[in-house]
Design a protein around this motif. Structure first.
Motif: not given
Length: 283
Positions: A108-136
């Motif tokens: 029943n877990f809902h993964p964060i949309i857009g998660v991938d290897d950090s090297k495949a993401l832009t700095a902005s994408d990493r930042e957004q995902i990082f904030q979502q992870v750390m806020s939960q």
């Protein structure tokens, strides 16, 4: 300073292990550090069912938590994914992060949309995902570890990286009180560390896990974001001549010019070829 704001924001959600001298004041003042207290042991002989994949098939496997769900079916209650950042740099620490999903029902877990290897993401994408992870913190257990350039030079980068992985994994197990025999640890790459404080905990390497295993991809993003902030903030402010805010300690042309002009800083890895025959700058 942006780094101070960042770490103050995530302090409650992220525990930290630090054996370095380069950033000890950064860690001590802003991040709660846990100490590993589980008992040590050899890992079990369970074999991962998935090896390296290819293309975007791996993206689907990652977003559906295919690997984690398979391990839950095998009876494991906790799946820890780990990755590192900075192994290929010529200055600064190696940082490893471990991540475990805490959802009571992985199905029943809902993964964060857009998660991938950090090297495949832009700095902005990493930042957004990082904030979502750390806020939960109720969903994501995170432990970050660091080994310094001095430790890398005193052994070698592989040994130091494995030690960093070990600290991150064992720190998370101790922090959350996981039973080692109910825990499976996946480490991105061809090698995994020998755990010394968690008897019965299975720890296995998995090539391209950062693009196939959700918890490893999260660890990849956390490790890179954390290290990039450290290099762009504290390290750049302390050694501005090397432009760590831009190169993050990697072997870029501007970085090499700075080393040629100013000599090596105390956080450069003197055992690396790019630093051969260089003198350490005296402050």
């Amino acid at each position: 300073m942006r780094l101070s704001i960042r770490v103050a924001t995530v302090a409650a959600a992220c525990s930290f292990s630090d054996t370095s001298t380069s950033a000890s004041c950064f860690a001590e003042t802003r991040i709660h550090r846990s100490k590993s207290q589980c008992q040590t042991s050899p890992v079990s002989s369970i074999t991962m069912m998935a090896k390296a994949g290819g293309g975007r098939k791996s993206k689907k496997k990652l977003s559906t938590l295919h690997v984690e769900k398979d391990l839950y079916k095998r009876g494991y209650k906790h799946v820890i994914g780990s990755d590192e950042a900075g192994r290929g740099a010529i200055a600064g620490p190696v940082v490893a992060a471990s991540c475990c999903i805490l959802s009571e029902s992985i199905h029943n877990f809902h993964p964060i949309i857009g998660v991938d290897d950090s090297k495949a993401l832009t700095a902005s994408d990493r930042e957004q995902i990082f904030q979502q992870v750390m806020s939960q913190p109720e969903l994501y257990a995170i432990h970050v570890a660091e080994v310094s350039s001095n430790q890398i030079d005193s052994t070698n980068v592989l040994v130091a990286t494995m030690n960093c992985f070990r600290q991150a994994i064992e720190g998370l197990v101790a922090e959350k009180g996981f039973a080692p025999e109910e825990t499976y640890s996946i480490v991105d790459g061809k090698k995994s560390p020998k755990l010394v404080n968690c008897p019965g905990l299975s720890c296995r390497p998995y090539v391209k896990a950062d693009s196939e295993v959700y918890s490893v991809a999260i660890a990849s993003i956390v490790a890179k974001t954390f290290r990039d902030e450290l290099m762009a903030g504290m390290m750049h402010n302390q050694y501005p001549d090397y432009n760590f805010a831009r190169n993050k300690g990697y072997n870029s042309p501007d970085h090499l010019v700075a080393i040629h002009t100013h000599g090596a800083s105390p956080i450069h890895r003197m055992s690396f070829a790019a630093l051969k025959d260089r003198e350490v700058r005296v402050e």
